[in-house]
Motif scaffolding. Structure first.
Motif, PDB file in Angstrom:
ATOM      1  N   UNK A 251       0.848  -1.204   0.000  1.00 37.09           N
ATOM      2  CA  UNK A 251       0.000   0.000   0.000  1.00 37.09           C
ATOM      3  C   UNK A 251       0.888   1.262   0.000  1.00 37.09           C
ATOM      4  N   UNK A 252       1.915   1.248   0.831  1.00 35.97           N
ATOM      5  CA  UNK A 252       2.831   2.385   0.902  1.00 35.97           C
ATOM      6  C   UNK A 252       3.498   2.627  -0.446  1.00 35.97           C
ATOM      7  N   UNK A 253       3.922   1.537  -1.071  1.00 36.40           N
ATOM      8  CA  UNK A 253       4.558   1.658  -2.386  1.00 36.40           C
ATOM      9  C   UNK A 253       3.605   2.259  -3.403  1.00 36.40           C
ATOM     10  N   UNK A 254       2.373   1.748  -3.402  1.00 33.57           N
ATOM     11  CA  UNK A 254       1.398   2.242  -4.374  1.00 33.57           C
ATOM     12  C   UNK A 254       1.080   3.708  -4.118  1.00 33.57           C
ATOM     13  N   UNK A 255       0.985   4.067  -2.834  1.00 32.02           N
ATOM     14  CA  UNK A 255       0.706   5.467  -2.502  1.00 32.02           C
ATOM     15  C   UNK A 255       1.855   6.366  -2.939  1.00 32.02           C
ATOM     16  N   UNK A 256       3.068   5.816  -2.919  1.00 33.24           N
ATOM     17  CA  UNK A 256       4.243   6.621  -3.265  1.00 33.24           C
ATOM     18  C   UNK A 256       4.589   6.495  -4.738  1.00 33.24           C
ATOM     19  N   UNK A 257       3.715   5.851  -5.505  1.00 30.91           N
ATOM     20  CA  UNK A 257       4.077   5.517  -6.885  1.00 30.91           C
ATOM     21  C   UNK A 257       4.387   6.734  -7.732  1.00 30.91           C
ATOM     22  N   UNK A 258       3.880   7.865  -7.329  1.00 33.01           N
ATOM     23  CA  UNK A 258       4.165   9.056  -8.123  1.00 33.01           C
ATOM     24  C   UNK A 258       5.548   9.602  -7.771  1.00 33.01           C
ATOM     25  N   UNK A 259       6.077   9.172  -6.649  1.00 34.18           N
ATOM     26  CA  UNK A 259       7.431   9.601  -6.316  1.00 34.18           C
ATOM     27  C   UNK A 259       8.387   8.467  -6.654  1.00 34.18           C
ATOM     28  N   UNK A 260       9.649   8.699  -6.506  1.00 37.20           N
ATOM     29  CA  UNK A 260      10.620   7.689  -6.874  1.00 37.20           C
ATOM     30  C   UNK A 260      10.853   6.747  -5.697  1.00 37.20           C
ATOM     31  N   UNK A 261      10.456   5.487  -5.848  1.00 40.04           N
ATOM     32  CA  UNK A 261      10.548   4.589  -4.694  1.00 40.04           C
ATOM     33  C   UNK A 261      11.981   4.211  -4.352  1.00 40.04           C
ATOM     34  N   UNK A 262      12.921   4.520  -5.254  1.00 40.42           N
ATOM     35  CA  UNK A 262      14.309   4.218  -4.908  1.00 40.42           C
ATOM     36  C   UNK A 262      14.727   5.020  -3.688  1.00 40.42           C
ATOM     37  N   UNK A 263      14.079   6.195  -3.529  1.00 35.44           N
ATOM     38  CA  UNK A 263      14.462   7.060  -2.421  1.00 35.44           C
ATOM     39  C   UNK A 263      13.429   7.016  -1.302  1.00 35.44           C
ATOM     40  N   UNK A 264      12.570   6.009  -1.315  1.00 33.43           N
ATOM     41  CA  UNK A 264      11.428   6.007  -0.400  1.00 33.43           C
ATOM     42  C   UNK A 264      11.795   5.839   1.070  1.00 33.43           C
ATOM     43  N   UNK A 265      12.896   5.197   1.336  1.00 35.21           N
ATOM     44  CA  UNK A 265      13.182   4.933   2.744  1.00 35.21           C
ATOM     45  C   UNK A 265      14.661   4.675   2.968  1.00 35.21           C
ATOM     46  N   UNK A 266      15.096   4.894   4.190  1.00 35.74           N
ATOM     47  CA  UNK A 266      16.472   4.542   4.512  1.00 35.74           C
ATOM     48  C   UNK A 266      16.625   3.022   4.526  1.00 35.74           C
ATOM     49  N   UNK A 267      17.836   2.558   4.225  1.00 36.42           N
ATOM     50  CA  UNK A 267      18.060   1.112   4.277  1.00 36.42           C
ATOM     51  C   UNK A 267      18.104   0.661   5.729  1.00 36.42           C
ATOM     52  N   UNK A 268      17.591  -0.526   5.974  1.00 36.18           N
ATOM     53  CA  UNK A 268      17.684  -1.026   7.345  1.00 36.18           C
ATOM     54  C   UNK A 268      19.087  -1.591   7.538  1.00 36.18           C
ATOM     55  N   UNK A 269      19.555  -1.493   8.748  1.00 35.90           N
ATOM     56  CA  UNK A 269      20.928  -1.920   8.980  1.00 35.90           C
ATOM     57  C   UNK A 269      21.000  -3.438   9.019  1.00 35.90           C
ATOM     58  N   UNK A 270      22.137  -3.997   8.610  1.00 41.49           N
ATOM     59  CA  UNK A 270      22.293  -5.442   8.630  1.00 41.49           C
ATOM     60  C   UNK A 270      22.004  -6.037  10.001  1.00 41.49           C
ATOM     61  N   UNK A 271      22.484  -5.374  11.052  1.00 41.68           N
ATOM     62  CA  UNK A 271      22.328  -5.933  12.393  1.00 41.68           C
ATOM     63  C   UNK A 271      20.839  -6.047  12.736  1.00 41.68           C
ATOM     64  N   UNK A 272      20.121  -4.995  12.402  1.00 39.44           N
ATOM     65  CA  UNK A 272      18.698  -4.998  12.716  1.00 39.44           C
ATOM     66  C   UNK A 272      17.986  -6.122  11.959  1.00 39.44           C
TER      67      UNK A 272
END
Ligand SMILES: Nc1ncnc2c1ncn2[C@@H]1O[C@H](COP(=O)(O)OP(=O)(O)O)[C@@H](O)[C@H]1O
Ligand code: SF4
Ligand SMILES: [Mg+2]
Length: 326
Positions: A251-272
């Motif tokens: 749903x979040x992806x679809x809502x953000x579809x007009x924006x560039x999803x490559x920049x949608x979120x920070x990467x989660x850390x490996x440890x997490x």
């Protein structure tokens, strides 16, 4: 429809100093005959690792669990020699940058010779005839000139068409394309995607198409695999998944579809990612509760082949009638 590729419970790790970083966790999906399956998700979600792991092209990543079955053969157990035979001949690969795939110091014609001769005996004349035909089929206006030239003489679009022709030169049953048009301008992107789709459909092939562009999935794919942080969160027919998304991330992806999803979120850390017992999406999810933090949501599969991994999936009725996520 039979399955060309079946990936089940795939686990992939990268070696890191003092241990391993698990990049993929329980990734499952399949590709059937004559089907184009899209893989979407923001940057770092594991799309490239997933598709490259199919042919073990993602060094130094290691498959540590699960299975990859292509055309009845267990690729996760295949010896390097068998993998080399399958790559190119049975599974063609097209990456994001055509200039990485082409050898800058060899004429294009020589590159066709190298690819084809790695798998079969053929005379130079036979190879040239086949290459000319393939280049013409990818819409290259002057195939003979392209064949006699070097990669740097080509535009990005023409270079990617050349790479596609090379990838198809041995008639692979499955084409894997990892963001094949991201480096191209918009008009050329569409032309190249139309071209690939045509070649896949006409040739009775299947394709696994990685993209960060949901519009591309909507226009070119039959089914879609939505990835988040190394896991498959939703999978199914494009119309079903996009029309009735059940996973909050979709749903979040679809809502953000007009924006560039490559920049949608920070990467989660490996440890997490490695230590989190619950849902990877919990820290961003408006529906998260205690269960989400504690227990990993299993993939629930409903009819017809629609799967999603969420403890509190969005409900179809509410999503479709109100057009909202709750
Ligand atoms: N060679 C590598 N060594 C260690 N980690 C890697 C390597 N390549 C990718 N990763 C990590 O694996 C995760 C998934 O990457 P990738 O499959 O490239 O995602 P995507 O294609 O969806 O952007 C990321 O967190 C990335 O940092
Ligand atoms: S399992 Fe919980 S945190 Fe994860 S997507 Fe579903 S509701 Fe959100
Ligand atoms: Mg990638």
């Amino acid at each position: 429809m039979s399955e060309v590729l079946s990936v089940q419970g795939l686990e992939v790790e990268f070696p890191v100093p003092g241990g391993a970083f698990r990049v993929l966790d329980d990734v499952s999906f399949s590709v059937r005959d004559n089907e184009i399956v899209g893989v979407v998700g923001e940057s770092g979600s594991g799309k490239s690792t997933t598709v490259r792991s199919v042919i073990q092209l993602h060094k130094p990543a290691r498959i540590t669990g699960g299975s990859v079955v292509f055309n009845g053969r267990e690729l996760h157990r295949a010896a390097p020699k068998e993998l080399r035979r399958i790559r190119g001949r049975e599974i063609g690969f097209v990456a994001q940058s055509p200039f990485d795939a082409l050898n800058p110091v060899l004429r294009i014609g020589k590159q066709f010779e190298n690819v084809i001769r790695a798998h079969e005996r053929a005379s130079r004349g036979e190879i040239r005839a086949r290459a000319l035909e393939l280049l013409a089929s990818t819409g290259i206006p002057d195939p003979a000139r392209t064949l006699d030239g070097f990669p740097h003489e080509l535009s990005g679009g023409m270079a990617q068409r050349t790479v596609i022709a090379l990838a198809l030169s041995l008639g692979p049953r499955l084409l894997i394309a990892d963001e094949p048009t991201t480096a191209l301008d918009l008009t050329v992107q569409r032309q190249v995607l139309d071209l690939i789709r045509g070649l896949v459909r006409e040739g009775q092939r299947s394709m696994l198409l990685v993209t960060h562009d949901l519009g591309v999935v909507a226009n070119y794919c039959d089914r879609v695999v939505v990835m988040y942080s190394g896991r498959v969160v939703e999978v199914g027919d494009v119309a079903t998944v996009f029309g009735d998304p059940r996973h909050p991330y979709t749903r979040t992806l679809l809502d953000a579809a007009t924006t560039d999803i490559r920049a949608a979120a920070p990467k989660s850390s490996p440890a997490k990612r490695e230590t989190a017992p619950g849902c990877n999406f919990a820290h961003r999810c408006p529906r998260a509760d205690g269960v989400c933090a504690e227990e990993r949501p299993p993939l629930t599969v409903t009819d017809p082949g629609h799967g999603f991994g969420c403890h509190h999936p969005l409900s179809i009725e509410v999503t479709t009638s109100a057009g909202t996520s709750r």
